[in-house]
Design a protein around this motif. Sequence first.
Motif, mmCIF file in Angstrom:
data_model
loop_
_atom_site.group_PDB
_atom_site.id
_atom_site.type_symbol
_atom_site.label_atom_id
_atom_site.label_comp_id
_atom_site.label_asym_id
_atom_site.label_seq_id
_atom_site.Cartn_x
_atom_site.Cartn_y
_atom_site.Cartn_z
ATOM 1 N N TYR A 60 0.699 -1.210 0.098
ATOM 2 C CA TYR A 60 -0.051 0.014 0.079
ATOM 3 C C TYR A 60 0.982 1.410 0.096
ATOM 4 C CZ TYR A 60 -3.531 -3.335 1.405
ATOM 5 O OH TYR A 60 -4.486 -4.131 1.490
ATOM 6 N N ALA A 61 0.379 2.279 -0.514
ATOM 7 C CA ALA A 61 1.095 3.504 -0.373
ATOM 8 C C ALA A 61 0.673 4.054 1.015
ATOM 9 C CB ALA A 61 0.189 4.459 -1.486
ATOM 10 N N ASP A 62 1.658 4.620 1.525
ATOM 11 C CA ASP A 62 1.789 5.402 2.818
ATOM 12 C C ASP A 62 0.296 6.004 3.247
ATOM 13 O OD1 ASP A 62 5.345 5.889 3.078
ATOM 14 O OD2 ASP A 62 4.187 3.910 3.459
ATOM 15 N N SER A 63 -0.092 6.737 2.348
ATOM 16 C CA SER A 63 -1.162 7.595 2.363
ATOM 17 C C SER A 63 -2.377 6.783 2.673
ATOM 18 C CB SER A 63 -1.482 8.535 1.098
ATOM 19 O OG SER A 63 -1.798 7.824 -0.010
ATOM 20 N N VAL A 64 -2.625 5.528 2.518
ATOM 21 C CA VAL A 64 -3.949 4.680 2.644
ATOM 22 C C VAL A 64 -3.441 3.444 3.468
ATOM 23 C CG1 VAL A 64 -4.476 5.446 0.186
ATOM 24 C CG2 VAL A 64 -3.498 3.149 0.536
ATOM 25 N N LYS A 65 -2.400 3.364 3.908
ATOM 26 C CA LYS A 65 -2.058 2.364 4.795
ATOM 27 C C LYS A 65 -2.848 2.318 6.231
ATOM 28 C CE LYS A 65 2.171 1.248 4.189
ATOM 29 N NZ LYS A 65 3.668 1.056 4.220
ATOM 30 N N GLY A 66 -3.303 1.152 6.311
ATOM 31 C CA GLY A 66 -4.472 1.053 7.721
ATOM 32 C C GLY A 66 -5.748 1.487 7.195
ATOM 33 N N ARG A 67 -6.005 2.065 6.305
ATOM 34 C CA ARG A 67 -7.348 2.612 5.691
ATOM 35 C C ARG A 67 -8.068 1.755 4.835
ATOM 36 N NH1 ARG A 67 -8.414 7.479 3.866
ATOM 37 N NH2 ARG A 67 -6.396 7.732 3.145
ATOM 38 N N PHE A 68 -7.102 1.632 3.599
ATOM 39 C CA PHE A 68 -7.481 0.698 2.564
ATOM 40 C C PHE A 68 -7.161 -0.808 2.581
ATOM 41 C CE2 PHE A 68 -7.571 4.473 -0.519
ATOM 42 C CZ PHE A 68 -8.405 5.164 0.349
ATOM 43 N N THR A 69 -8.069 -1.603 2.203
ATOM 44 C CA THR A 69 -7.450 -3.032 1.996
ATOM 45 C C THR A 69 -7.621 -3.511 0.640
ATOM 46 O OG1 THR A 69 -8.083 -3.215 4.395
ATOM 47 C CG2 THR A 69 -7.890 -5.376 2.878
ATOM 48 N N ILE A 70 -6.784 -4.099 -0.048
ATOM 49 C CA ILE A 70 -7.119 -4.513 -1.410
ATOM 50 C C ILE A 70 -7.234 -6.250 -1.338
ATOM 51 C CG2 ILE A 70 -4.473 -4.957 -1.760
ATOM 52 C CD1 ILE A 70 -5.198 -4.047 -4.710
ATOM 53 N N SER A 71 -8.047 -6.881 -1.898
ATOM 54 C CA SER A 71 -8.417 -8.296 -2.006
ATOM 55 C C SER A 71 -8.497 -8.808 -3.411
ATOM 56 C CB SER A 71 -9.376 -8.566 -0.999
ATOM 57 O OG SER A 71 -10.569 -8.054 -1.079
ATOM 58 N N ARG A 72 -8.375 -10.013 -3.553
ATOM 59 C CA ARG A 72 -8.983 -10.622 -4.838
ATOM 60 C C ARG A 72 -9.598 -12.050 -4.719
ATOM 61 N NH1 ARG A 72 -3.971 -10.786 -8.744
ATOM 62 N NH2 ARG A 72 -5.297 -11.801 -9.960
ATOM 63 N N ASP A 73 -10.280 -12.347 -5.750
ATOM 64 C CA ASP A 73 -11.175 -13.777 -5.602
ATOM 65 C C ASP A 73 -10.803 -14.088 -7.109
ATOM 66 O OD1 ASP A 73 -12.901 -15.757 -5.815
ATOM 67 O OD2 ASP A 73 -14.157 -14.950 -4.839
ATOM 68 N N ASN A 74 -9.925 -14.947 -7.217
ATOM 69 C CA ASN A 74 -9.492 -15.532 -8.791
ATOM 70 C C ASN A 74 -10.679 -16.145 -9.133
ATOM 71 O OD1 ASN A 74 -7.162 -14.027 -8.780
ATOM 72 N ND2 ASN A 74 -5.889 -15.736 -8.062
ATOM 73 N N ALA A 75 -11.394 -16.933 -8.488
ATOM 74 C CA ALA A 75 -12.535 -17.748 -9.022
ATOM 75 C C ALA A 75 -13.612 -16.789 -9.614
ATOM 76 C CB ALA A 75 -13.142 -18.388 -7.700
ATOM 77 N N LYS A 76 -13.579 -15.475 -9.178
ATOM 78 C CA LYS A 76 -14.682 -14.610 -9.915
ATOM 79 C C LYS A 76 -13.856 -13.656 -10.472
ATOM 80 C CE LYS A 76 -17.873 -15.033 -5.750
ATOM 81 N NZ LYS A 76 -18.566 -14.357 -4.740
ATOM 82 N N ASN A 77 -12.735 -13.714 -10.760
ATOM 83 C CA ASN A 77 -11.652 -12.832 -11.373
ATOM 84 C C ASN A 77 -12.121 -11.201 -10.947
ATOM 85 O OD1 ASN A 77 -10.609 -14.402 -12.870
ATOM 86 N ND2 ASN A 77 -12.022 -14.687 -14.556
ATOM 87 N N THR A 78 -12.265 -11.133 -9.765
ATOM 88 C CA THR A 78 -12.416 -9.785 -9.067
ATOM 89 C C THR A 78 -11.311 -9.369 -8.148
ATOM 90 O OG1 THR A 78 -13.911 -10.795 -7.323
ATOM 91 C CG2 THR A 78 -15.075 -9.906 -9.501
ATOM 92 N N VAL A 79 -11.019 -7.894 -8.170
ATOM 93 C CA VAL A 79 -10.060 -7.271 -7.319
ATOM 94 C C VAL A 79 -10.883 -6.112 -6.811
ATOM 95 C CG1 VAL A 79 -8.138 -6.230 -6.862
ATOM 96 C CG2 VAL A 79 -8.151 -8.172 -8.202
ATOM 97 N N ASP A 80 -10.976 -6.168 -5.219
ATOM 98 C CA ASP A 80 -11.818 -5.139 -4.459
ATOM 99 C C ASP A 80 -11.005 -4.264 -3.792
ATOM 100 O OD1 ASP A 80 -14.571 -7.503 -3.522
ATOM 101 O OD2 ASP A 80 -14.159 -6.184 -5.448
ATOM 102 N N LEU A 81 -11.248 -3.007 -3.721
ATOM 103 C CA LEU A 81 -10.391 -1.985 -2.869
ATOM 104 C C LEU A 81 -11.460 -1.543 -1.672
ATOM 105 C CD1 LEU A 81 -7.551 -0.680 -2.372
ATOM 106 C CD2 LEU A 81 -8.843 1.204 -3.781
ATOM 107 N N GLN A 82 -11.274 -1.934 -0.577
ATOM 108 C CA GLN A 82 -12.218 -1.615 0.465
ATOM 109 C C GLN A 82 -11.570 -0.469 1.040
ATOM 110 O OE1 GLN A 82 -15.111 -2.568 2.008
ATOM 111 N NE2 GLN A 82 -15.005 -0.675 3.336
#
Length: 123
Positions: A60-82
């Motif tokens: 993560y970039a320092d500016s978003v660390k601790g606030r943003f979370t990236i995740s992926r589901d390869n079965a669904k071919n999706t990548v999310d950014l919370q």
Amino acid sequence: QVQLVESGGGLVQAGDSLRLSCAASGRTVSSYAIAWFRQATGKEREFVATISRTGGSTYYADSVKGRFTISRDNAKNTVDLQMNSLKPEDTAVYYCAARYWAASTRSNEYNYWGQGTQVTVSS
């Protein structure tokens, strides 16, 4: 060839949360590292977060660390950014991008891009 489509942007207030999604299609998406970048009006595109092919490694970039979370589901071919605890300075167009095999924080190393989704955070 990989096609990417972002969704989930919108207008929120400071402190709110938002979840962006990147839907990928085309070649074997699990062979690609995925990243989120953002670009505010009048500013250069900047790195936000990246996730490895398997999802086992994130950065993560320092500016978003601790606030943003990236995740992926390869079965669904999706990548999310919370995105939590949003700030007005998070206002930007958010793009997802794909790079074959290895992740990177450099935008010029990503071959495939989505069209972007607008996130606006009001104070």
